[in-house]
Design a protein around this motif. Structure first.
Motif, PDB file in Angstrom:
ATOM      1  N   SER A 216      34.261 -35.635 -10.525  1.00  0.00           N
ATOM      2  CA  SER A 216      35.159 -36.398 -11.400  1.00  0.00           C
ATOM      3  C   SER A 216      35.042 -37.899 -11.147  1.00  0.00           C
ATOM      4  CB  SER A 216      36.612 -35.947 -11.198  1.00  0.00           C
ATOM      5  OG  SER A 216      37.150 -36.447  -9.979  1.00  0.00           O
ATOM      6  N   GLN A 217      34.471 -38.267  -9.998  1.00  0.00           N
ATOM      7  CA  GLN A 217      34.329 -39.670  -9.629  1.00  0.00           C
ATOM      8  C   GLN A 217      33.010 -40.276 -10.087  1.00  0.00           C
ATOM      9  OE1 GLN A 217      37.151 -39.229  -5.620  1.00  0.00           O
ATOM     10  NE2 GLN A 217      35.006 -39.776  -5.379  1.00  0.00           N
ATOM     11  N   ILE A 218      32.160 -39.480 -10.739  1.00  0.00           N
ATOM     12  CA  ILE A 218      30.905 -40.017 -11.274  1.00  0.00           C
ATOM     13  C   ILE A 218      31.233 -40.968 -12.425  1.00  0.00           C
ATOM     14  CG2 ILE A 218      28.689 -39.424 -12.355  1.00  0.00           C
ATOM     15  CD1 ILE A 218      29.023 -36.608 -11.151  1.00  0.00           C
ATOM     16  N   ASP A 219      30.488 -42.053 -12.508  1.00  0.00           N
ATOM     17  CA  ASP A 219      30.652 -43.018 -13.593  1.00  0.00           C
ATOM     18  C   ASP A 219      30.584 -42.292 -14.942  1.00  0.00           C
ATOM     19  OD1 ASP A 219      30.052 -45.025 -15.628  1.00  0.00           O
ATOM     20  OD2 ASP A 219      29.621 -46.395 -13.978  1.00  0.00           O
ATOM     21  N   GLU A 220      31.516 -42.608 -15.825  1.00  0.00           N
ATOM     22  CA  GLU A 220      31.555 -41.946 -17.138  1.00  0.00           C
ATOM     23  C   GLU A 220      30.267 -42.162 -17.932  1.00  0.00           C
ATOM     24  OE1 GLU A 220      34.994 -42.863 -19.421  1.00  0.00           O
ATOM     25  OE2 GLU A 220      36.399 -42.398 -17.800  1.00  0.00           O
ATOM     26  N   GLU A 221      29.583 -43.273 -17.659  1.00  0.00           N
ATOM     27  CA  GLU A 221      28.321 -43.562 -18.340  1.00  0.00           C
ATOM     28  C   GLU A 221      27.131 -42.988 -17.575  1.00  0.00           C
ATOM     29  OE1 GLU A 221      28.333 -45.020 -21.332  1.00  0.00           O
ATOM     30  OE2 GLU A 221      30.523 -45.021 -21.150  1.00  0.00           O
ATOM     31  N   GLY A 222      27.397 -42.280 -16.500  1.00  0.00           N
ATOM     32  CA  GLY A 222      26.336 -41.750 -15.666  1.00  0.00           C
ATOM     33  C   GLY A 222      26.012 -40.303 -15.985  1.00  0.00           C
ATOM     34  N   ALA A 223      25.500 -39.580 -14.973  1.00  0.00           N
ATOM     35  CA  ALA A 223      25.033 -38.216 -15.214  1.00  0.00           C
ATOM     36  C   ALA A 223      25.219 -37.349 -13.981  1.00  0.00           C
ATOM     37  CB  ALA A 223      23.561 -38.228 -15.613  1.00  0.00           C
ATOM     38  N   LEU A 224      25.525 -36.069 -14.226  1.00  0.00           N
ATOM     39  CA  LEU A 224      25.588 -35.046 -13.189  1.00  0.00           C
ATOM     40  C   LEU A 224      24.459 -34.051 -13.411  1.00  0.00           C
ATOM     41  CD1 LEU A 224      26.839 -33.238 -10.950  1.00  0.00           C
ATOM     42  CD2 LEU A 224      28.357 -32.286 -12.720  1.00  0.00           C
ATOM     43  N   PHE A 225      23.663 -33.824 -12.364  1.00  0.00           N
ATOM     44  CA  PHE A 225      22.625 -32.794 -12.386  1.00  0.00           C
ATOM     45  C   PHE A 225      23.073 -31.712 -11.409  1.00  0.00           C
ATOM     46  CE2 PHE A 225      20.701 -36.709 -13.685  1.00  0.00           C
ATOM     47  CZ  PHE A 225      19.811 -36.361 -14.690  1.00  0.00           C
ATOM     48  N   MET A 226      23.452 -30.561 -11.953  1.00  0.00           N
ATOM     49  CA  MET A 226      23.982 -29.515 -11.087  1.00  0.00           C
ATOM     50  C   MET A 226      23.180 -28.232 -11.262  1.00  0.00           C
ATOM     51  SD  MET A 226      27.493 -28.219 -12.957  1.00  0.00           S
ATOM     52  CE  MET A 226      27.406 -27.147 -14.404  1.00  0.00           C
ATOM     53  N   LYS A 227      23.146 -27.431 -10.204  1.00  0.00           N
ATOM     54  CA  LYS A 227      22.429 -26.169 -10.279  1.00  0.00           C
ATOM     55  C   LYS A 227      23.065 -25.283 -11.347  1.00  0.00           C
ATOM     56  CE  LYS A 227      20.795 -22.215  -7.619  1.00  0.00           C
ATOM     57  NZ  LYS A 227      20.642 -21.597  -6.290  1.00  0.00           N
ATOM     58  N   HIS A 228      22.200 -24.657 -12.123  1.00  0.00           N
ATOM     59  CA  HIS A 228      22.656 -23.780 -13.201  1.00  0.00           C
ATOM     60  C   HIS A 228      23.582 -22.690 -12.642  1.00  0.00           C
ATOM     61  CE1 HIS A 228      22.411 -21.678 -17.057  1.00  0.00           C
ATOM     62  NE2 HIS A 228      22.245 -20.569 -16.370  1.00  0.00           N
ATOM     63  N   GLY A 229      24.718 -22.503 -13.285  1.00  0.00           N
ATOM     64  CA  GLY A 229      25.664 -21.468 -12.877  1.00  0.00           C
ATOM     65  C   GLY A 229      26.853 -21.976 -12.095  1.00  0.00           C
ATOM     66  N   LEU A 230      26.798 -23.214 -11.606  1.00  0.00           N
ATOM     67  CA  LEU A 230      27.958 -23.764 -10.909  1.00  0.00           C
ATOM     68  C   LEU A 230      29.089 -24.034 -11.899  1.00  0.00           C
ATOM     69  CD1 LEU A 230      26.369 -26.302  -8.368  1.00  0.00           C
ATOM     70  CD2 LEU A 230      26.903 -23.873  -8.059  1.00  0.00           C
TER      71      LEU A 230
END
Length: 463
Positions: A216-230
Motif C-alpha cells: 500500500s506504500q508503493i507510489d501510486e504512479e509506480g508498479a508492483l511485480f508480485m508472484k502469480h497467486g499472491l
C-alpha cells in the motif's frame, strides 16, 4: 544526517547492517560496532578499518563515540537481546537509537527505490536487479542481503551526481519485525508471503496484513511485480503485474537443462527474451530472474542487456553456492532456513543430478521456527537420501522445552538419518560414501563450509 559524526552499529555483522556500515564509512562518517561472533564478514569489516568489538561491555565501545551522544547515531538490529549491556547504556544515556530499516528508509527517501520483499527469494532477486542495472550502466545503488559473487560485496554505490532523484536504489525489504514498512518504494517486487517469523507475527494472517501494508506504500504512479497467486494486489493503488514459472504477465517457457545449466525463455507482454543460459541453477532462480527482468524492462533496460546480465550473474554467497564440483563429488552450500526454501533447493539439486546420492547437512535456525514448521521441515528434508542434523541454532532465543533436533529427526521420513555435532561431522563425512553433499541453514553452519570444502576439494588418493 549532517548532525551525525559517529555511527555505531549493534549487530554490525549482519548482512544488511554491514552494508549500511560500509555506506556510512564511504561517505565520510566514523563507523564502529559490536557483534558477538568473529565471522568472515566481521573480519572483512575489520580489514576495511571499521572497528568491531566482540564483547557487549560498554568499555569496549570507542571512547569518542561514548563521549559525544549529540553527534552519535546508534543503529541496531532487533535480533540483539533485550538485556544487551551496550544497548541498555545507550538507551539510559539518551543516544539516538534507530533500527536499520528506519535509517535505510531515510536514505532511500529521495531516490527511485526498488523494494524487493518476500519471505524467501528477496536476496537473490534484489541482487539480480542490481546486477542488470549495473551491467546496463544505469546509475544505481544497492543495499543487498547477501554477498554477490560478481562484486564481492553486499553494497553497490552509485556514481556521484547532482540529480540524486534519478539514481535507482535497489533495497532488500525485510519483513522481519515489519522492518520494510519504513520504505515507500516507487517499484516493488514481492516473491512470497509464506508464514514465517511467527515469533514476531503470531499468525500467518498477520504476515499477510504486513505485506498488504507494505504494498500500500508503493507510489501510486509506480508498479508492483508480485508472484502469480499472491493475494495482496488489491492493497495497492500502483499498477500490478504478476510473474511465475508458468503463469502471469511474465513467465518462463522452454525450460530445459543443457550441460548442467538451466536454459529458458522469458515471455513478457511485449515479446520474449530467448535462450537465457543461467550460470546459477535452480527453478526458484529462474523465477527470481523473471521478476528481476520484469522490473528491468519496466525501467526501459533493453532486452539484450537483460539477457547478457542474466547469463553473467554468478549468484550470492550461500545461495546455491558451489564449493566443490568435480567428477564423483559435488558440494553445494545454501542459506535455506524455511521449509519452502529447502524444498525448492533440494528439488533443483535432484533435477541437476538425477540418480545421484544426496547427503544433506542441516542446521535448524531458531527454536520457534523449528516448532512452528517441524512438519514442513521434516517433509522437505526427506527429499534427501541421507540427513545429518545439527543442533538448533538459537540466535536471539532461549531454548523451548520439547523443541529439539531430536524431535525434528523423528518426523523425517527417511531411514538414513542421525543427529551429529559440528566436530563429529568433519570426522564422519570423509568416511561416508557421498556423491552430492549439501549444507543448509542460516545459523553458524557457514563456519563449516571451508573445512568441508577442504575435505573434498582435491581428489582422494590412496597411498
Amino acid at each position: 544526517m549532517t548532525n551525525w559524526k559517529y555511527i555505531y552499529f549493534v549487530g554490525i555483522g549482519g548482512i544488511g547492517m554491514s552494508a549500511l556500515a560500509r555506506w556510512f564509512k564511504a561517505n565520510g562518517f566514523q563507523v564502529a560496532g559490536y557483534d558477538k561472533t568473529l565471522t568472515t564478514l566481521v573480519q572483512t569489516l575489520i580489514d576495511e578499518d571499521i572497528k568491531v568489538n566482540l564483547e557487549d561491555e560498554v568499555s569496549a565501545m570507542p571512547a569518542e563515540f561514548i563521549a559525544d551522544p549529540d553527534h552519535t547515531l546508534v543503529i541496531y538490529t532487533p535480533a540483539v537481546p533485550v538485556q544487551h549491556k551496550q544497548m541498555l547504556y545507550l538507551r539510559d544515556n539518551n543516544f539516538l537509537i534507530l533500527k536499520r530499516s528506519q535509517v535505510l528508509g531515510m536514505l532511500t527517501k529521495n531516490l527511485r527505490t526498488v523494494g524487493v520483499a518476500g519471505t524467501h527469494g528477496k536476496t537473490t532477486t534484489s541482487s539480480i536487479v542490481a546486477h542488470i542495472l549495473r551491467q546496463a550502466e544505469v546509475n544505481s545503488t544497492a543495499f543487498l542481503g547477501g554477498i554477490t559473487q560478481n562484486y564481492g560485496t553486499n553494497l553497490l554505490l552509485n556514481e556521484p551526481t547532482e540529480h540524486l532523484e534519478e539514481v535507482i536504489c535497489v533495497v532488500e525489504a525485510d519483513e522481519f519485525d515489519r522492518s520494510f514498512l519504513t520504505l515507500y518504494p516507487e517499484i516493488a517486487i514481492v516473491t512470497s508471503t509464506d508464514a514465517d517469523h511467527l515469533d514476531i507475527y503470531g499468525k500467518h494472517e498477520a504476515v499477510l496484513d504486513s505485506f498488504k501494508e507494505f504494498v500500500s506504500q508503493i507510489d501510486e504512479e509506480g508498479a508492483l511485480f508480485m508472484k502469480h497467486g499472491l493475494e495482496i494486489g488489491s492493497a495497492t493503488k500502483a499498477k500490478v503485474y504478476t510473474y511465475s514459472l508458468s503463469a502471469g504477465d511474465y513467465q518462463a517457457e522452454n525450460i530445459r537443462i543443457e550441460n548442467a545449466r538451466f536454459v529458458f525463455d522469458i515471455k513478457h507482454p511485449a515479446g520474449a527474451i530467448e535462450q537465457i543460459a543461467m550460470v546459477i541453477p535452480g527453478y526458484h532462480n529462474i523465477e527470481n530472474s523473471i521478476a528481476a527482468a520484469a522490473v528491468a524492462l519496466y525501467l526501459d533496460v533493453p532486452s539484450e542487456k537483460i539477457k547478457e546480465a542474466l547469463e553473467s550473474y554468478r549468484g550470492v554467497k550461500r545461495r546455491f553456492e558451489y564449493q566443490v564440483e568435480r567428477s564423483g563429488k559435488v558440494y553445494i552450500d545454501d542459506y535455506a532456513h524455511h521449509p519452502a526454501e529447502i524444498e525448492a533447493f533440494l528439488k533443483s539439486v535432484k533435477a541437476l543430478y538425477p540418480g545421484r546420492h544426496i547427503t544433506a547437512v542441516f542446521q535448524p535456525h531458531l527454536f520457534t521456527r523449528t516448532r512452528d514448521f517441524a512438519d514442513g521441515f521434516a517433509e522437505s528434508l526427506s527429499t534427501a537420501d541421507r540427513l545429518l542434523l545439527l543442533d538448533i541454532y538459537p540466535a536471539r532465543e532461549l531454548p523451548i522445552e520439547g523443541v529439539t533436533s531430536e524431535m525434528l529427526l523423528e518426523k523425517v521420513g527417511i531411514s538414513d538419518k542421525k543427529i551429529i555435532s559440528k566436530e563429529e561431522l568433519l570426522k564422519v563425512l570423509p568416511e561416508l560414501d557421498t556423491e552430492v553433499i549439501v549444507t543448509i541453514g542460516a545459523g553458524d553452519i557457514d563456519t563449516l563450509v571451508l573445512p568441508i570444502k577442504n575435505l573434498f576439494a582435491a581428489p582422494v588418493t590412496n597411498n
